[in-house]
Design a protein around this motif. Structure first.
Motif, PDB file in Angstrom:
ATOM      1  N   ALA A 102       0.802  -1.221   0.000  1.00  0.00           N
ATOM      2  CA  ALA A 102       0.000   0.000   0.000  1.00  0.00           C
ATOM      3  C   ALA A 102       0.838   1.275   0.000  1.00  0.00           C
ATOM      4  O   ALA A 102       1.844   1.377   0.698  1.00  0.00           O
ATOM      5  CB  ALA A 102      -0.946  -0.009   1.190  1.00  0.00           C
ATOM      6  N   TYR A 103       0.357   2.221  -0.783  1.00  0.00           N
ATOM      7  CA  TYR A 103       0.933   3.568  -0.874  1.00  0.00           C
ATOM      8  C   TYR A 103      -0.220   4.535  -1.130  1.00  0.00           C
ATOM      9  O   TYR A 103      -1.325   4.110  -1.478  1.00  0.00           O
ATOM     10  CB  TYR A 103       2.006   3.627  -1.972  1.00  0.00           C
ATOM     11  CG  TYR A 103       1.530   3.261  -3.356  1.00  0.00           C
ATOM     12  CD1 TYR A 103       1.062   4.234  -4.241  1.00  0.00           C
ATOM     13  CD2 TYR A 103       1.538   1.932  -3.784  1.00  0.00           C
ATOM     14  CE1 TYR A 103       0.631   3.889  -5.515  1.00  0.00           C
ATOM     15  CE2 TYR A 103       1.110   1.589  -5.061  1.00  0.00           C
ATOM     16  CZ  TYR A 103       0.659   2.574  -5.924  1.00  0.00           C
ATOM     17  OH  TYR A 103       0.231   2.247  -7.182  1.00  0.00           O
ATOM     18  N   PRO A 104      -0.018   5.845  -0.959  1.00  0.00           N
ATOM     19  CA  PRO A 104      -1.119   6.791  -1.152  1.00  0.00           C
ATOM     20  C   PRO A 104      -1.716   6.702  -2.561  1.00  0.00           C
ATOM     21  O   PRO A 104      -0.989   6.688  -3.553  1.00  0.00           O
ATOM     22  CB  PRO A 104      -0.461   8.154  -0.911  1.00  0.00           C
ATOM     23  CG  PRO A 104       0.708   7.856  -0.030  1.00  0.00           C
ATOM     24  CD  PRO A 104       1.205   6.500  -0.486  1.00  0.00           C
ATOM     25  N   LEU A 136      -6.201  12.531  -5.388  1.00  0.00           N
ATOM     26  CA  LEU A 136      -5.740  13.907  -5.582  1.00  0.00           C
ATOM     27  C   LEU A 136      -6.048  14.453  -6.973  1.00  0.00           C
ATOM     28  O   LEU A 136      -5.853  15.638  -7.233  1.00  0.00           O
ATOM     29  CB  LEU A 136      -4.233  13.986  -5.335  1.00  0.00           C
ATOM     30  CG  LEU A 136      -3.748  13.463  -3.986  1.00  0.00           C
ATOM     31  CD1 LEU A 136      -2.228  13.508  -3.922  1.00  0.00           C
ATOM     32  CD2 LEU A 136      -4.373  14.240  -2.845  1.00  0.00           C
ATOM     33  N   ASP A 137      -6.519  13.603  -7.869  1.00  0.00           N
ATOM     34  CA  ASP A 137      -6.741  13.987  -9.266  1.00  0.00           C
ATOM     35  C   ASP A 137      -8.180  14.443  -9.474  1.00  0.00           C
ATOM     36  O   ASP A 137      -9.101  13.628  -9.472  1.00  0.00           O
ATOM     37  CB  ASP A 137      -6.427  12.790 -10.165  1.00  0.00           C
ATOM     38  CG  ASP A 137      -6.647  13.071 -11.629  1.00  0.00           C
ATOM     39  OD1 ASP A 137      -7.042  14.202 -11.999  1.00  0.00           O
ATOM     40  OD2 ASP A 137      -6.422  12.148 -12.435  1.00  0.00           O
ATOM     41  N   ASP A 194     -11.014  12.790  -4.149  1.00  0.00           N
ATOM     42  CA  ASP A 194     -11.509  13.127  -2.812  1.00  0.00           C
ATOM     43  C   ASP A 194     -11.076  14.562  -2.529  1.00  0.00           C
ATOM     44  O   ASP A 194      -9.889  14.833  -2.331  1.00  0.00           O
ATOM     45  CB  ASP A 194     -10.919  12.169  -1.773  1.00  0.00           C
ATOM     46  CG  ASP A 194     -11.398  12.454  -0.360  1.00  0.00           C
ATOM     47  OD1 ASP A 194     -11.992  13.535  -0.116  1.00  0.00           O
ATOM     48  OD2 ASP A 194     -11.172  11.610   0.519  1.00  0.00           O
ATOM     49  N   ALA A 195     -12.023  15.467  -2.524  1.00  0.00           N
ATOM     50  CA  ALA A 195     -11.724  16.891  -2.350  1.00  0.00           C
ATOM     51  C   ALA A 195     -11.038  17.188  -1.018  1.00  0.00           C
ATOM     52  O   ALA A 195     -10.350  18.209  -0.891  1.00  0.00           O
ATOM     53  CB  ALA A 195     -13.009  17.716  -2.475  1.00  0.00           C
ATOM     54  N   LYS A 196     -11.193  16.311  -0.032  1.00  0.00           N
ATOM     55  CA  LYS A 196     -10.564  16.530   1.281  1.00  0.00           C
ATOM     56  C   LYS A 196      -9.132  16.017   1.330  1.00  0.00           C
ATOM     57  O   LYS A 196      -8.390  16.346   2.245  1.00  0.00           O
ATOM     58  CB  LYS A 196     -11.394  15.857   2.376  1.00  0.00           C
ATOM     59  CG  LYS A 196     -12.784  16.458   2.527  1.00  0.00           C
ATOM     60  CD  LYS A 196     -13.559  15.721   3.592  1.00  0.00           C
ATOM     61  CE  LYS A 196     -14.975  16.266   3.686  1.00  0.00           C
ATOM     62  NZ  LYS A 196     -15.789  15.515   4.616  1.00  0.00           N
ATOM     63  N   PRO A 221      -1.815  16.203  -0.676  1.00  0.00           N
ATOM     64  CA  PRO A 221      -0.586  15.404  -0.795  1.00  0.00           C
ATOM     65  C   PRO A 221      -0.016  14.985   0.558  1.00  0.00           C
ATOM     66  O   PRO A 221       0.580  13.916   0.684  1.00  0.00           O
ATOM     67  CB  PRO A 221       0.373  16.331  -1.541  1.00  0.00           C
ATOM     68  CG  PRO A 221      -0.526  17.228  -2.337  1.00  0.00           C
ATOM     69  CD  PRO A 221      -1.735  17.438  -1.458  1.00  0.00           C
ATOM     70  N   ASP A 222      -0.213  15.802   1.584  1.00  0.00           N
ATOM     71  CA  ASP A 222       0.296  15.485   2.921  1.00  0.00           C
ATOM     72  C   ASP A 222      -0.675  14.640   3.750  1.00  0.00           C
ATOM     73  O   ASP A 222      -0.269  14.015   4.726  1.00  0.00           O
ATOM     74  CB  ASP A 222       0.610  16.766   3.692  1.00  0.00           C
ATOM     75  CG  ASP A 222       1.752  17.544   3.073  1.00  0.00           C
ATOM     76  OD1 ASP A 222       2.641  16.917   2.458  1.00  0.00           O
ATOM     77  OD2 ASP A 222       1.756  18.787   3.200  1.00  0.00           O
ATOM     78  N   LYS A 223      -1.930  14.651   3.373  1.00  0.00           N
ATOM     79  CA  LYS A 223      -2.946  13.944   4.157  1.00  0.00           C
ATOM     80  C   LYS A 223      -3.931  13.259   3.208  1.00  0.00           C
ATOM     81  O   LYS A 223      -5.039  13.737   2.991  1.00  0.00           O
ATOM     82  CB  LYS A 223      -3.662  14.923   5.078  1.00  0.00           C
ATOM     83  CG  LYS A 223      -4.335  14.258   6.240  1.00  0.00           C
ATOM     84  CD  LYS A 223      -4.737  15.264   7.298  1.00  0.00           C
ATOM     85  CE  LYS A 223      -5.253  14.501   8.489  1.00  0.00           C
ATOM     86  NZ  LYS A 223      -5.568  15.346   9.606  1.00  0.00           N
ATOM     87  N   ASN A 224      -3.463  12.158   2.646  1.00  0.00           N
ATOM     88  CA  ASN A 224      -4.280  11.373   1.727  1.00  0.00           C
ATOM     89  C   ASN A 224      -4.734  10.118   2.478  1.00  0.00           C
ATOM     90  O   ASN A 224      -3.924   9.251   2.776  1.00  0.00           O
ATOM     91  CB  ASN A 224      -3.457  10.999   0.488  1.00  0.00           C
ATOM     92  CG  ASN A 224      -4.264  10.251  -0.544  1.00  0.00           C
ATOM     93  OD1 ASN A 224      -5.354   9.771  -0.283  1.00  0.00           O
ATOM     94  ND2 ASN A 224      -3.712  10.132  -1.741  1.00  0.00           N
TER      95      ASN A 224
END
Length: 149
Positions: free
Chosen positions: A69-71, A76-77, A84-86, A89-92
């Motif tokens: 697993a990775y973000p 983010l797209d 996901d609008a919330k 890059p730091d909090k995915n």
């Protein structure tokens, strides 16, 4: 090594599509419990590839995790249906894994048929109300399903 079952709609990614690609990113999971299962996966874990939301839902093949697993970049797209609008890059909060094709089954093991198998009575997939797209499979269940192919 752990065993899993992962669901995909064939028009999104099918076992045949994965066989053609060889490898792919498994992304777009937007359920926290399913995401947590993905985060528990290790490189080398194998899973049953399940075709869902199609005329013949069922286990269609076997694949393996080739990157843990990775973000999930689709979060983010803004052009992605999985955006996901919330997420930042730091909090995915969402994760993806990379997978590779192992085997396409000679026939799809259909859900209705799987539900009739006594050895699979405890399999999360056949439980009433089970809708998760990622779920664990015990070693006993894995062996029982392989024996049915």
């Amino acid at each position: 090594m752990a065993y899993w079952l992962m669901k995909s709609e064939p028009d999104e990614l099918s076992i045949e599509g994965l066989a053609h690609l060889g490898e792919a990113r498994w992304d777009g999971v937007r359920n926290y419990q399913a995401r947590n299962f993905m985060r528990a996966m290790s490189e080398g874990d194998t899973f049953f590839f399940y075709h869902s939301s199609c005329p013949q839902p069922g286990i269609a093949g076997i694949a393996k995790v080739i990157r843990a697993a990775y973000p999930d970049p689709t979060a983010l797209d803004p052009q992605s249906p999985y955006h996901d609008a919330k997420a930042t890059p730091d909090k995915n909060p969402w994760s993806a894994v990379d997978v590779a094709h192992v085997r396409t089954l000679p026939r799809v093991l259909e859900l209705g048929w799987l539900k009739q198998q006594p050895a699979l009575a405890e399999l999360a997939l056949v439980q009433k109300g089970s809708r998760l797209s990622v779920m664990p499979v015990t070693a006993e269940q894995w062996t029982a399903i392989l024996a049915m192919v």
